[in-house]
Motif scaffolding. Structure first.
Motif, mmCIF file in Angstrom:
data_model
loop_
_atom_site.group_PDB
_atom_site.id
_atom_site.type_symbol
_atom_site.label_atom_id
_atom_site.label_comp_id
_atom_site.label_asym_id
_atom_site.label_seq_id
_atom_site.Cartn_x
_atom_site.Cartn_y
_atom_site.Cartn_z
ATOM 1 N N UNK A 117 15.337 -4.509 7.715
ATOM 2 C CA UNK A 117 16.320 -4.472 6.633
ATOM 3 C C UNK A 117 16.995 -3.109 6.529
ATOM 4 N N UNK A 118 16.247 -2.041 6.745
ATOM 5 C CA UNK A 118 16.824 -0.695 6.719
ATOM 6 C C UNK A 118 17.860 -0.537 7.827
ATOM 7 N N UNK A 119 17.546 -1.010 9.015
ATOM 8 C CA UNK A 119 18.492 -0.926 10.129
ATOM 9 C C UNK A 119 19.743 -1.746 9.838
ATOM 10 N N UNK A 120 19.579 -2.932 9.264
ATOM 11 C CA UNK A 120 20.731 -3.771 8.915
ATOM 12 C C UNK A 120 21.602 -3.079 7.865
ATOM 13 N N UNK A 121 20.982 -2.496 6.850
ATOM 14 C CA UNK A 121 21.723 -1.767 5.820
ATOM 15 C C UNK A 121 22.479 -0.594 6.438
ATOM 16 N N UNK A 122 21.822 0.157 7.319
ATOM 17 C CA UNK A 122 22.465 1.306 7.959
ATOM 18 C C UNK A 122 23.680 0.875 8.779
ATOM 19 N N UNK A 123 23.570 -0.273 9.483
ATOM 20 C CA UNK A 123 24.719 -0.780 10.253
ATOM 21 C C UNK A 123 25.866 -1.163 9.319
ATOM 22 N N UNK A 124 25.542 -1.838 8.224
ATOM 23 C CA UNK A 124 26.590 -2.249 7.275
ATOM 24 C C UNK A 124 27.253 -1.014 6.656
ATOM 25 N N UNK A 125 26.462 -0.022 6.304
ATOM 26 C CA UNK A 125 27.007 1.198 5.715
ATOM 27 C C UNK A 125 27.912 1.914 6.711
ATOM 28 N N UNK A 126 27.496 1.975 7.964
ATOM 29 C CA UNK A 126 28.327 2.609 8.990
ATOM 30 C C UNK A 126 29.645 1.865 9.158
ATOM 31 N N UNK A 127 29.600 0.528 9.108
ATOM 32 C CA UNK A 127 30.830 -0.267 9.221
ATOM 33 C C UNK A 127 31.778 0.021 8.066
ATOM 34 N N UNK A 128 31.230 0.278 6.888
ATOM 35 C CA UNK A 128 32.065 0.540 5.716
ATOM 36 C C UNK A 128 32.678 1.943 5.742
ATOM 37 N N UNK A 129 32.229 2.791 6.643
ATOM 38 C CA UNK A 129 32.715 4.165 6.696
ATOM 39 C C UNK A 129 33.903 4.343 7.647
ATOM 40 N N UNK A 130 34.427 3.258 8.197
ATOM 41 C CA UNK A 130 35.546 3.367 9.142
ATOM 42 C C UNK A 130 36.838 3.733 8.419
ATOM 43 N N UNK A 131 37.801 4.250 9.171
ATOM 44 C CA UNK A 131 39.102 4.605 8.599
ATOM 45 C C UNK A 131 39.808 3.377 8.033
ATOM 46 N N UNK A 172 38.464 0.684 6.756
ATOM 47 C CA UNK A 172 37.837 0.305 5.492
ATOM 48 C C UNK A 172 38.250 1.248 4.374
ATOM 49 N N UNK A 173 38.280 2.539 4.683
ATOM 50 C CA UNK A 173 38.720 3.512 3.669
ATOM 51 C C UNK A 173 40.147 3.223 3.218
ATOM 52 N N UNK A 174 41.030 2.943 4.174
ATOM 53 C CA UNK A 174 42.429 2.652 3.841
ATOM 54 C C UNK A 174 42.539 1.399 2.982
ATOM 55 N N UNK A 175 41.774 0.367 3.316
ATOM 56 C CA UNK A 175 41.804 -0.877 2.538
ATOM 57 C C UNK A 175 41.285 -0.644 1.124
ATOM 58 N N UNK A 176 40.268 0.190 0.987
ATOM 59 C CA UNK A 176 39.725 0.474 -0.341
ATOM 60 C C UNK A 176 40.734 1.253 -1.190
ATOM 61 N N UNK A 177 41.386 2.236 -0.581
ATOM 62 C CA UNK A 177 42.413 2.995 -1.310
ATOM 63 C C UNK A 177 43.547 2.054 -1.724
ATOM 64 N N UNK A 178 43.967 1.165 -0.815
ATOM 65 C CA UNK A 178 45.045 0.222 -1.130
ATOM 66 C C UNK A 178 44.632 -0.709 -2.265
ATOM 67 N N UNK A 179 43.377 -1.139 -2.280
ATOM 68 C CA UNK A 179 42.914 -2.029 -3.347
ATOM 69 C C UNK A 179 42.938 -1.322 -4.699
ATOM 70 N N UNK A 180 42.534 -0.055 -4.736
ATOM 71 C CA UNK A 180 42.545 0.674 -6.001
ATOM 72 C C UNK A 180 43.949 1.049 -6.449
#
Length: 128
Positions: free
Chosen positions: A79-93, A95-103
């Motif tokens: 579960x820790x490894x799965x969480x770390x992979x998901x967190x790494x995926x959320x740190x992409x450029x 994802x950041x751009x989509x989050x800024x656009x949503x806000x």
């Protein structure tokens, strides 16, 4: 001589041991026959010890005990490894751009996005 672990856990948690190799004895019988029950546990048999008709403890070999003890650690590591992979995926450029656009989106933009997403997810109504 192999070490013995006496576990005060429910039988359902003992899935690593073959249920057909289970012996159930009362606490009085366990006290009187400890030596032979110890040998049975060391040989891989599970010995359930009852008190007033309910299983209150289980005697297993140290090998079975260690195998059972490692199971939660393996699951936690997975579960820790799965969480770390998901967190790494959320740190992409992206994802950041989509989050800024949503806000930064207006309520109208959010409404249009919600309708678009809902129309893709929901099947078209049928008339019958």
């Amino acid at each position: 001589m192999a070490t013995l672990a006496i576990l005060a856990i429910m039988s359902a948690n003992m899935s690593a041991t073959d249920p057909s190799r289970t012996r159930r004895v009362s606490s009085a019988e366990a006290k009187n026959r400890f030596g032979s029950l110890l040998e049975a546990a060391v040989a891989g048999e599970r010995v359930e010890i009852t008190r007033y008709g309910e299983v209150r403890a289980v005697m297993v070999s140290v090998e079975d005990f260690e195998a059972l003890s490692r199971q939660p650690a393996r699951e936690l590591n997975r579960l820790t490894a799965e969480f770390d992979r998901m967190l790494a995926d959320m740190q992409s450029d992206a994802t950041r751009s989509a989050l800024v656009a949503a806000f930064d989106a207006s309520p109208e933009d959010m409404g249009r996005a919600a309708v678009t997403l809902a129309s893709r997810a929901a099947p078209a109504p049928t008339r019958g």
